[in-house]
Design a protein around this motif. Structure first.
Motif, mmCIF file in Angstrom:
data_model
loop_
_atom_site.group_PDB
_atom_site.id
_atom_site.type_symbol
_atom_site.label_atom_id
_atom_site.label_comp_id
_atom_site.label_asym_id
_atom_site.label_seq_id
_atom_site.Cartn_x
_atom_site.Cartn_y
_atom_site.Cartn_z
ATOM 1 N N PRO A 38 15.986 50.846 80.209
ATOM 2 C CA PRO A 38 15.721 51.751 81.328
ATOM 3 C C PRO A 38 15.791 51.004 82.659
ATOM 4 O O PRO A 38 15.383 49.845 82.754
ATOM 5 N N LYS A 43 12.512 56.056 70.448
ATOM 6 C CA LYS A 43 12.175 57.349 71.097
ATOM 7 C C LYS A 43 13.021 58.442 70.538
ATOM 8 O O LYS A 43 14.139 58.354 70.319
ATOM 9 N N GLU A 86 10.436 57.288 81.225
ATOM 10 C CA GLU A 86 10.520 56.474 80.005
ATOM 11 C C GLU A 86 9.239 55.662 79.915
ATOM 12 O O GLU A 86 8.867 54.985 80.873
ATOM 13 N N ASP A 87 8.560 55.746 78.790
ATOM 14 C CA ASP A 87 7.291 55.025 78.599
ATOM 15 C C ASP A 87 6.304 55.324 79.723
ATOM 16 O O ASP A 87 5.599 54.440 80.206
ATOM 17 N N ILE A 126 19.438 54.907 82.362
ATOM 18 C CA ILE A 126 19.349 53.989 81.229
ATOM 19 C C ILE A 126 20.694 53.299 81.045
ATOM 20 O O ILE A 126 21.750 53.939 81.093
ATOM 21 N N VAL A 176 19.520 62.017 79.604
ATOM 22 C CA VAL A 176 18.562 61.024 80.090
ATOM 23 C C VAL A 176 17.483 61.740 80.887
ATOM 24 O O VAL A 176 17.769 62.425 81.865
ATOM 25 N N ARG A 177 16.256 61.599 80.434
ATOM 26 C CA ARG A 177 15.123 62.242 81.102
ATOM 27 C C ARG A 177 14.591 61.317 82.204
ATOM 28 O O ARG A 177 14.837 60.115 82.178
ATOM 29 N N LYS A 227 18.922 50.496 74.447
ATOM 30 C CA LYS A 227 18.802 51.031 75.802
ATOM 31 C C LYS A 227 17.866 50.180 76.638
ATOM 32 O O LYS A 227 16.878 49.640 76.150
#
Length: 143
Positions: A125, A143, A39-40, A47, A35-36, A123
């Motif tokens: 976020p 993604k 997001e967007d 997440i 998980v980075r 998912k």
């Protein structure tokens, strides 16, 4: 698909590397989906992954078997985590064993691409700063 080991799971447990009997394989590829923190274009805390577990496991098994046939793999492991997963934690673990590295790398990418297209895992976020409006829920295929 002779003597191929295919292991899949959809689990809430933290993911761990697998010690596998790889037999005659010349390459073992491990892929971790982590998980980075963005997001967007927005900072997130993590997440929340949701799944139709029975169908997700069915599709993952089909993908693993197809990858084994298509890329002549000796081993395919795909574990996907569900529930809340914080930034920096793994949500996906894929391991493949093949005779040569090229097939192993191509198979790993193909498995992840197919998973995102076909497996019913969604998912949501958890954004670091709340905003007004609807909750943000997407399929992992975006993604």
């Amino acid at each position: 698909m002779a003597n191929v080991v295919c292991e899949i799971s959809v689990t809430q447990a933290p993911l761990a590397a697998q010690a596998s009997d790889i037999g005659s394989a010349g390459a073992v590829i491990d892929f971790w989906g982590v998980v980075r923190p963005v997001e967007d274009g927005r900072e997130i805390k993590g997440i929340d992954y949701q799944a139709h577990c029975g169908m997700a496991e069915h599709q993952l098994k089909r993908i693993a078997e197809q990858a084994a046939d298509r890329f002549d793999l000796k081993l395919v492991i795909v574990h996907h985590r569900i529930g809340f997963i914080a930034v920096g934690e793994a949500s996906l673990f894929v391991q493949v064993a093949s005779l040569h590295r090229g097939e192993g790398f191509r198979a790993t990418q193909w498995i992840v691409d197919e998973l995102k297209k076909r497996v019913p895992i969604w998912k949501r976020p958890a954004f670091a700063k709340a905003t007004a409006g609807k909750p943000h829920l997407t399929s992992i295929s975006t993604k």
